[in-house]
Design an enzyme around this catalytic site. Sequence first.
Site, PDB file in Angstrom:
ATOM      1  N   LYS A 181       1.111  -1.143   0.390  1.00  0.00           N
ATOM      2  CA  LYS A 181      -0.006  -0.447   0.090  1.00  0.00           C
ATOM      3  C   LYS A 181       0.630   0.950   0.124  1.00  0.00           C
ATOM      4  O   LYS A 181       1.658   1.230   0.628  1.00  0.00           O
ATOM      5  CB  LYS A 181      -0.903  -0.014   1.277  1.00  0.00           C
ATOM      6  CG  LYS A 181      -1.855  -1.080   1.428  1.00  0.00           C
ATOM      7  CD  LYS A 181      -2.844  -0.986   0.196  1.00  0.00           C
ATOM      8  CE  LYS A 181      -4.294  -1.554   0.080  1.00  0.00           C
ATOM      9  NZ  LYS A 181      -5.507  -1.168  -0.917  1.00  0.00           N
ATOM     10  N   ASP A 215      -0.269  -0.408  -4.582  1.00  0.00           N
ATOM     11  CA  ASP A 215      -1.731  -0.179  -4.799  1.00  0.00           C
ATOM     12  C   ASP A 215      -1.525   1.289  -4.166  1.00  0.00           C
ATOM     13  O   ASP A 215      -1.592   1.575  -3.395  1.00  0.00           O
ATOM     14  CB  ASP A 215      -2.692  -1.590  -3.786  1.00  0.00           C
ATOM     15  CG  ASP A 215      -3.573  -0.408  -4.460  1.00  0.00           C
ATOM     16  OD1 ASP A 215      -4.645   0.311  -5.347  1.00  0.00           O
ATOM     17  OD2 ASP A 215      -5.079  -1.473  -3.157  1.00  0.00           O
ATOM     18  N   GLU A 238      -1.233  -0.639  -9.493  1.00  0.00           N
ATOM     19  CA  GLU A 238      -2.822  -0.003  -9.257  1.00  0.00           C
ATOM     20  C   GLU A 238      -3.381   0.817  -8.654  1.00  0.00           C
ATOM     21  O   GLU A 238      -3.304   1.574  -7.708  1.00  0.00           O
ATOM     22  CB  GLU A 238      -2.911  -2.057  -7.767  1.00  0.00           C
ATOM     23  CG  GLU A 238      -4.448  -1.913  -7.866  1.00  0.00           C
ATOM     24  CD  GLU A 238      -4.760  -2.809  -6.200  1.00  0.00           C
ATOM     25  OE1 GLU A 238      -5.858  -2.977  -6.368  1.00  0.00           O
ATOM     26  OE2 GLU A 238      -4.337  -3.899  -7.303  1.00  0.00           O
ATOM     27  N   ASP A 266      -8.856  -0.798 -10.593  1.00  0.00           N
ATOM     28  CA  ASP A 266      -9.599  -1.338  -9.569  1.00  0.00           C
ATOM     29  C   ASP A 266     -10.345  -0.719  -9.222  1.00  0.00           C
ATOM     30  O   ASP A 266     -11.865  -1.411  -9.876  1.00  0.00           O
ATOM     31  CB  ASP A 266      -8.767  -1.612  -8.414  1.00  0.00           C
ATOM     32  CG  ASP A 266      -9.238  -2.401  -6.966  1.00  0.00           C
ATOM     33  OD1 ASP A 266     -10.707  -2.364  -7.316  1.00  0.00           O
ATOM     34  OD2 ASP A 266      -8.900  -1.981  -5.758  1.00  0.00           O
ATOM     35  N   LYS A 299     -13.207  -7.815  -7.911  1.00  0.00           N
ATOM     36  CA  LYS A 299     -13.644  -7.886  -6.431  1.00  0.00           C
ATOM     37  C   LYS A 299     -15.065  -8.802  -6.628  1.00  0.00           C
ATOM     38  O   LYS A 299     -15.970  -7.815  -7.622  1.00  0.00           O
ATOM     39  CB  LYS A 299     -13.378  -6.605  -4.971  1.00  0.00           C
ATOM     40  CG  LYS A 299     -12.139  -6.604  -5.327  1.00  0.00           C
ATOM     41  CD  LYS A 299     -11.904  -5.303  -3.526  1.00  0.00           C
ATOM     42  CE  LYS A 299     -10.258  -4.946  -4.164  1.00  0.00           C
ATOM     43  NZ  LYS A 299      -9.610  -3.333  -3.261  1.00  0.00           N
TER      44      LYS A 299
END
Length: 336
Positions: free
Chosen positions: A114, A145, A171, A197, A221
């Site tokens: 992250k 991400d 991402e 995403d 997801k």
Amino acid sequence: MGDVTPHPLPPLSDVLASAHVVALPLVTRFRGVTVREALVFEGPEGWTEFSPFVEYDDAEAATWLAAALDFGWTATPAAQRTSIQVNATVPAVAEDDVPGVLARFPGCRTAKVKVAERGQTLADDVARVRAVRAAWGPEGRIRIDANGGWNLDEAEQALHALAPFDLEYAEQPCARVPELTELRRRVAYMDVPIAADESVRKATDPLAVARAGAADLLVVKAAPLGGVHRALEIVRGAGLPAVVSSALDTSIGLSMGLALAASLDTLDYDCGLGTAALLAADVTRDPLLPQDGSLPVGRVAVDPDLLRAHAASSERSAWWRSRLERCYSVLEAGSG
């Protein structure tokens, strides 16, 4: 996003009959929370999960309910694999904490790190990614991400600073599709693929990012996209490689993601489904924790004692049940 409402909806009374709200502590802060709440219930196909983040409104959360109902009441697509390779997930921790986080993901060969955390700097991101590379050596794979946290110029600067660590992909570096398109053009010389995403799961048209040429791959997801069947349809429609990821689910929700990953026609990347390792508790005696870097595909057996031990307060349980009822009404209105 198209119609994600199951047809027909099961009776609300059937949904609520087995509903339990749990509050599971995390081993480290993630997405600003230290406790993950979820409402779990059982359908004819097995246990399923409704756990949209608390800040989401009913319209967005209703898509998560559609996913839960799909998983509980509809057979999953045919599985093309029996186990899924997963990545380690490194929250926005200090660099000294990185080895401890990675140790929770035995056998994993990929880490998602992250970055762009509010209140932190690019120097913090560089230090964190450097620590992962140092821990895993040249053979480990690193993806970052940003959750759309950078503007276009910030993203270009950040990727320039992080590219020396040999990124597998970046991402959602920017929030908007036009920004991703321009960033992808600017950083082509760096050979850092761009993954989308939020531009898929939060979009009215989840295929727009693919049509715009804004991404090299998709992160999907199951819950935010309306379920396994709907997410599979989106991946096939986009025609791009996909990575299946989680939303900090219990092992029930992770089993939904594993069903999606197992049904994809091709799966070239490790998936972000090892996040039960970030939970200090779960609803099953056999939580979906990475073993040798992978997870088995299949339903989980829920333990009634754990449901009781980790039950949310009566106030929070009432809040979640009310939320489910409101979201059910949204789906009901959409199916009329």
